[in-house]
Design a protein around this motif. Structure first.
Motif, PDB file in Angstrom:
ATOM      1  N   HIS A   1       0.846  -1.197   0.000  1.00  9.50           N
ATOM      2  CA  HIS A   1       0.000   0.000   0.000  1.00  9.50           C
ATOM      3  C   HIS A   1       0.879   1.244   0.000  1.00  9.50           C
ATOM      4  O   HIS A   1       0.646   2.181   0.767  1.00  9.50           O
ATOM      5  N   ASP A   2       1.892   1.235  -0.872  1.00  6.15           N
ATOM      6  CA  ASP A   2       2.883   2.315  -0.878  1.00  6.15           C
ATOM      7  C   ASP A   2       2.360   3.639  -1.431  1.00  6.15           C
ATOM      8  O   ASP A   2       3.058   4.640  -1.411  1.00  6.15           O
ATOM      9  N   ASP A   3       1.119   3.651  -1.864  1.00 11.14           N
ATOM     10  CA  ASP A   3       0.514   4.884  -2.361  1.00 11.14           C
ATOM     11  C   ASP A   3      -0.216   5.651  -1.256  1.00 11.14           C
ATOM     12  O   ASP A   3      -0.824   6.686  -1.513  1.00 11.14           O
ATOM     13  N   ARG A   4      -0.117   5.145  -0.006  1.00 10.99           N
ATOM     14  CA  ARG A   4      -0.819   5.766   1.112  1.00 10.99           C
ATOM     15  C   ARG A   4       0.079   5.801   2.340  1.00 10.99           C
ATOM     16  O   ARG A   4       1.008   5.026   2.473  1.00 10.99           O
ATOM     17  N   ALA A   5      -0.233   6.707   3.255  1.00 12.26           N
ATOM     18  CA  ALA A   5       0.386   6.744   4.583  1.00 12.26           C
ATOM     19  C   ALA A   5      -0.699   6.365   5.587  1.00 12.26           C
ATOM     20  O   ALA A   5      -1.870   6.678   5.391  1.00 12.26           O
ATOM     21  N   TRP A   6      -0.300   5.681   6.654  1.00 14.25           N
ATOM     22  CA  TRP A   6      -1.254   5.069   7.562  1.00 14.25           C
ATOM     23  C   TRP A   6      -0.982   5.450   9.007  1.00 14.25           C
ATOM     24  O   TRP A   6       0.172   5.587   9.409  1.00 14.25           O
ATOM     25  N   LYS A   7      -2.026   5.525   9.804  1.00 11.18           N
ATOM     26  CA  LYS A   7      -1.880   5.642  11.253  1.00 11.18           C
ATOM     27  C   LYS A   7      -1.587   4.248  11.799  1.00 11.18           C
ATOM     28  O   LYS A   7      -2.081   3.247  11.268  1.00 11.18           O
ATOM     29  N   ALA A   8      -0.802   4.201  12.872  1.00  3.53           N
ATOM     30  CA  ALA A   8      -0.435   2.915  13.475  1.00  3.53           C
ATOM     31  C   ALA A   8      -1.682   2.108  13.857  1.00  3.53           C
ATOM     32  O   ALA A   8      -1.728   0.887  13.670  1.00  3.53           O
ATOM     33  N   ALA A   9      -2.686   2.774  14.387  1.00  3.35           N
ATOM     34  CA  ALA A   9      -3.903   2.084  14.805  1.00  3.35           C
ATOM     35  C   ALA A   9      -4.612   1.417  13.617  1.00  3.35           C
ATOM     36  O   ALA A   9      -5.156   0.317  13.751  1.00  3.35           O
ATOM     37  N   MET A  10      -4.583   2.058  12.461  1.00  3.42           N
ATOM     38  CA  MET A  10      -5.227   1.479  11.284  1.00  3.42           C
ATOM     39  C   MET A  10      -4.425   0.284  10.757  1.00  3.42           C
ATOM     40  O   MET A  10      -5.009  -0.727  10.343  1.00  3.42           O
ATOM     41  N   ILE A  11      -3.103   0.388  10.795  1.00  2.00           N
ATOM     42  CA  ILE A  11      -2.266  -0.752  10.407  1.00  2.00           C
ATOM     43  C   ILE A  11      -2.567  -1.920  11.335  1.00  2.00           C
ATOM     44  O   ILE A  11      -2.761  -3.059  10.883  1.00  2.00           O
ATOM     45  N   ALA A  12      -2.621  -1.639  12.629  1.00  2.00           N
ATOM     46  CA  ALA A  12      -2.912  -2.676  13.622  1.00  2.00           C
ATOM     47  C   ALA A  12      -4.265  -3.328  13.349  1.00  2.00           C
ATOM     48  O   ALA A  12      -4.385  -4.561  13.369  1.00  2.00           O
ATOM     49  N   GLU A  13      -5.254  -2.500  13.083  1.00  2.00           N
ATOM     50  CA  GLU A  13      -6.596  -3.026  12.811  1.00  2.00           C
ATOM     51  C   GLU A  13      -6.593  -3.921  11.577  1.00  2.00           C
ATOM     52  O   GLU A  13      -7.163  -5.012  11.586  1.00  2.00           O
TER      53      GLU A  13
END
Length: 119
Positions: free
Chosen positions: A35-47
């Motif tokens: 998903h290198d076209d986006r930046a993510w919050k840690a909580a969303m990655i965890a989810e």
């Protein structure tokens, strides 16, 4: 993480070693790379990965120290230095192979300067 089942089409199209157990760090790096076209919050990655947010945050911090992810609070993204990412992956694979061949207790004896550069 896995629910214990996958779609049969996914099973049929997979490489032979695709379903081997991955570490949480591997899961996070693969997720961000896919998903290198986006930046993510840690909580969303965890989810998305079924992991605990605190664990993801700690892993992301270690990956940042190794310059494998980028961080602009509160977002995380995979590094744009593909050579560094590939070098880290090669190092990881060599480490796994050495662990299998020699055992974890002898790995320190095998450490090279090139390994230090990536870590």
């Amino acid at each position: 993480m896995s629910s214990g089942t996958i779609d049969i089409e996914e099973f049929e199209n997979a490489d032979g070693d695709e379903f081997e157990e991955r570490t949480d760090t591997e899961e996070i790096v693969l997720f961000l790379d896919e998903h290198d076209d986006r930046a993510w919050k840690a909580a969303m990655i965890a989810e998305r990965l079924g992991l605990k947010t605190d664990a993801v945050s700690a892993i992301l911090s270690r990956l940042k120290e190794r310059e494998l992810v980028r961080h602009k609070r509160p977002y995380w993204a995979i590094t744009d230095d593909t050579e560094r990412l590939h070098a880290a992956y090669r190092l990881h694979r060599h480490h796994e192979q050495a662990d299998e061949q020699y055992g974890a207790e002898r790995l320190e004896e095998l450490r090279t300067d090139e390994m230090e550069d990536v870590q």
